[in-house]
Scaffold this active site. Structure first.
Site, PDB file in Angstrom:
ATOM      1  N   GLY A  46     -23.204  94.284  50.481  1.00 44.69           N
ATOM      2  CA  GLY A  46     -22.857  95.557  51.084  1.00 44.69           C
ATOM      3  C   GLY A  46     -22.788  96.657  50.035  1.00 44.69           C
ATOM      4  O   GLY A  46     -23.501  96.612  49.046  1.00 44.69           O
ATOM      5  N   LEU A  47     -21.885  97.613  50.268  1.00 46.61           N
ATOM      6  CA  LEU A  47     -21.708  98.755  49.367  1.00 46.61           C
ATOM      7  C   LEU A  47     -23.024  99.481  49.117  1.00 46.61           C
ATOM      8  O   LEU A  47     -23.372  99.797  47.985  1.00 46.61           O
ATOM      9  CB  LEU A  47     -21.107  98.320  48.028  1.00 46.61           C
ATOM     10  CG  LEU A  47     -19.621  97.978  48.051  1.00 46.61           C
ATOM     11  CD1 LEU A  47     -19.167  97.523  46.688  1.00 46.61           C
ATOM     12  CD2 LEU A  47     -18.794  99.146  48.523  1.00 46.61           C
ATOM     13  N   CYS A  48     -23.801  99.659  50.183  1.00 43.59           N
ATOM     14  CA  CYS A  48     -25.018 100.439  50.004  1.00 43.59           C
ATOM     15  C   CYS A  48     -25.142 101.456  51.141  1.00 43.59           C
ATOM     16  O   CYS A  48     -26.199 101.610  51.744  1.00 43.59           O
ATOM     17  CB  CYS A  48     -26.245  99.551  49.893  1.00 43.59           C
ATOM     18  SG  CYS A  48     -26.254  98.161  51.006  1.00 43.59           S
ATOM     19  N   GLY A  49     -24.047 102.103  51.447  1.00 45.25           N
ATOM     20  CA  GLY A  49     -24.073 103.179  52.430  1.00 45.25           C
ATOM     21  C   GLY A  49     -24.460 102.681  53.806  1.00 45.25           C
ATOM     22  O   GLY A  49     -24.073 101.589  54.217  1.00 45.25           O
ATOM     23  N   PHE A  90     -27.270 101.671  54.823  1.00 43.85           N
ATOM     24  CA  PHE A  90     -28.525 100.918  54.765  1.00 43.85           C
ATOM     25  C   PHE A  90     -28.606  99.832  55.837  1.00 43.85           C
ATOM     26  O   PHE A  90     -29.539  99.790  56.637  1.00 43.85           O
ATOM     27  CB  PHE A  90     -28.654 100.302  53.375  1.00 43.85           C
ATOM     28  CG  PHE A  90     -29.907  99.509  53.145  1.00 43.85           C
ATOM     29  CD1 PHE A  90     -31.105 100.151  52.927  1.00 43.85           C
ATOM     30  CD2 PHE A  90     -29.876  98.130  53.138  1.00 43.85           C
ATOM     31  CE1 PHE A  90     -32.257  99.427  52.704  1.00 43.85           C
ATOM     32  CE2 PHE A  90     -31.018  97.397  52.919  1.00 43.85           C
ATOM     33  CZ  PHE A  90     -32.210  98.046  52.707  1.00 43.85           C
TER      34      PHE A  90
END
Lengths: 137, 302
Positions: B89-92, B94
């Site tokens: 995760g931690l990709c906005g 996406f």
């Protein structure tokens, strides 16, 4: 046909362009028999079975041998593109490693349960044997 | 009013968050570069494959016995969606945007009375879809490209599974849903039909292939074996190439999205630190003033 003429040979795998250089003659293990390609060949699209591609940079040279696990060849008068999913330079291999690989794969095969795994292993063994034969030659 | 110590602790905490996000941003930037290089180096094969397909398919007359991958099963009752997301995760937005599109697609297909099956690639697709659509998931793949590169052999496994399902008649139409890499700032959730095969409109990126095809279209080609047999072999390979391309796109997109998201997070953390520092200074000033007043009024009382 001019024998001294070279043509562009390209070997591409999905991950990278492996080779792109002029060659005098290339032998491709096409599905319906090996095909020797020189400059000026008539355009043809052929399927390639697993085997050895031999590349002569110029006449009388020792050919460079590359194992490919099947693919396609796209031939025009001044261009040959071989699409291969797997390609290994035979010069980078040694017989002892291959023997070990074959041994390991055979062991795995005897343990394999489902048909898909068996088919895959049998394929890998046949690939290794082609490589071995090419290395010995 | 929080005490001065609380302010100091909060500032320290936001500062360390900022360090993490800015490090993640830099890591994502370097991974993005690698992923883009890989996508580029896979281009020649895809181009050559597209050119060959165009040549071969152009000469084939479609009839009832043509490869099923080309003409389909003649039905469109069962749709298989191959959903490609990232593992982490931690990709906005996406993964969120892609899953939203998948949910919409599933609803639209179901409203038409079709059956939907899913193959998920990436942990996020599995986790986010297993709540509502658990019964539809046929198989899940995770850990693709975990080694830093997406390997063709990894992707082949998925392709073979899909082809196996198709041979068994488990579905009629296969669509690949993935994040198309438009630019570092834009990743667009896209659906691409894989089965039956649709000749792709040449895009800008395939300009070379298009030119090449037009150039050679007039030269009579020989085929060995005949077109039909080649096509029968080309189509499954092409499926693999499309799948590989989608995964590379998705891998590059993931890093780009993470880079953008972490850039935003770093900036927000900076703003937060400024705001907290201001509050902290105000509180400190108030405290000093209060002490002064106490001293002065104490002195006056004497």
């Amino acid at each position: 046909m001019n024998d001294a003429k070279t043509f562009d040979f390209e070997l591409v795998s999905p991950e990278a362009k492996l080779m792109s250089e002029p060659a005098w003659q290339v032998q491709v293990p096409a599905e319906e028999g090996a095909m020797g390609v020189r400059a000026g060949h008539s355009p043809i699209v052929a399927t390639v079975k697993p085997g050895i591609v031999e590349i002569w940079k110029s006449e009388g040279d020792k050919p460079q041998k590359i194992f490919i696990a099947g693919g396609f060849a796209d031939i025009t008068a001044d261009n040959l593109t071989v699409l291969a999913e797997e390609a290994v330079n035979i010069a980078d291999l040694n017989a002892a490693d291959l023997d070990k690989d074959i041994q390991n794969l055979t062991d795995e095969l005897s343990l394999a349960q489902d048909d898909m795994a068996k088919a895959r292993l049998e394929k890998q063994i046949s690939f290794a044997e082609i490589k071995k034969a090419a290395l010995a030659a | 009013m929080p005490s001065l110590k609380e302010f100091r602790d909060r500032i320290a905490s936001v500062k360390s968050t900022k360090k993490i996000t800015s490090a993640m941003k830099m890591v994502a930037a370097s991974k993005l570069k690698k992923a883009q290089e890989q996508a580029e180096s896979s281009q020649p094969y895809a181009t050559a494959m597209a050119g060959m397909l165009a040549r071969v398919a152009g000469g084939v007359v479609v009839h009832a016995n043509s490869p099923k991958l080309l003409i389909g099963t003649g039905k469109d009752d069962v749709h298989l969606l191959v959903v490609v997301t990232s593992d982490r995760g931690l990709c906005g937005g996406f993964n969120g945007n892609l899953i939203r599109k998948v949910r919409q697609d599933i609803r639209a297909l179901q409203a038409e009375g079709k059956t939907v099956k899913l193959v998920t690639v990436g942990r996020k697709a599995r986790d986010l879809l297993k709540g509502e659509h658990k019964d539809k998931i046929v198989t899940s793949y995770t850990g693709i490209g975990a080694s830093g590169r997406v390997r063709f052999s990894e992707v082949n496994e998925i392709t073979e599974t899909v082809l196996g399902l198709f041979d068994k008649g488990e579905f009629d139409i296969c669509t690949l849903v993935y994040n198309e890499f438009r630019s570092v700032l834009v990743q667009k959730p896209t659906g691409q039909q894989l089965i039956p095969f649709k000749m792709q409109e040449p895009e800008e990126a395939n300009d070379n292939a298009k030119g090449e095809v037009e150039e050679t279209a007039n030269v009579p080609y020989d085929f060995e074996p005949e077109e039909e047999a080649i096509l029968g072999q080309l189509l499954p390979r092409n499926l693999g190439v499309q799948m590989f391309r989608a995964l590379l796109d998705s891998a590059a997109g993931e890093q780009a999205a993470r880079m953008t998201a972490m850039d935003g997070a770093t900036r927000n953390a900076g703003d937060r630190i400024n705001a907290l520092t201001l509050q902290y200074n105000r509180a400190r000033q108030a405290y000093i003033t209060k002490e002064l007043i106490e001293i002065i009024s104490g002195a006056e009382a004497v």
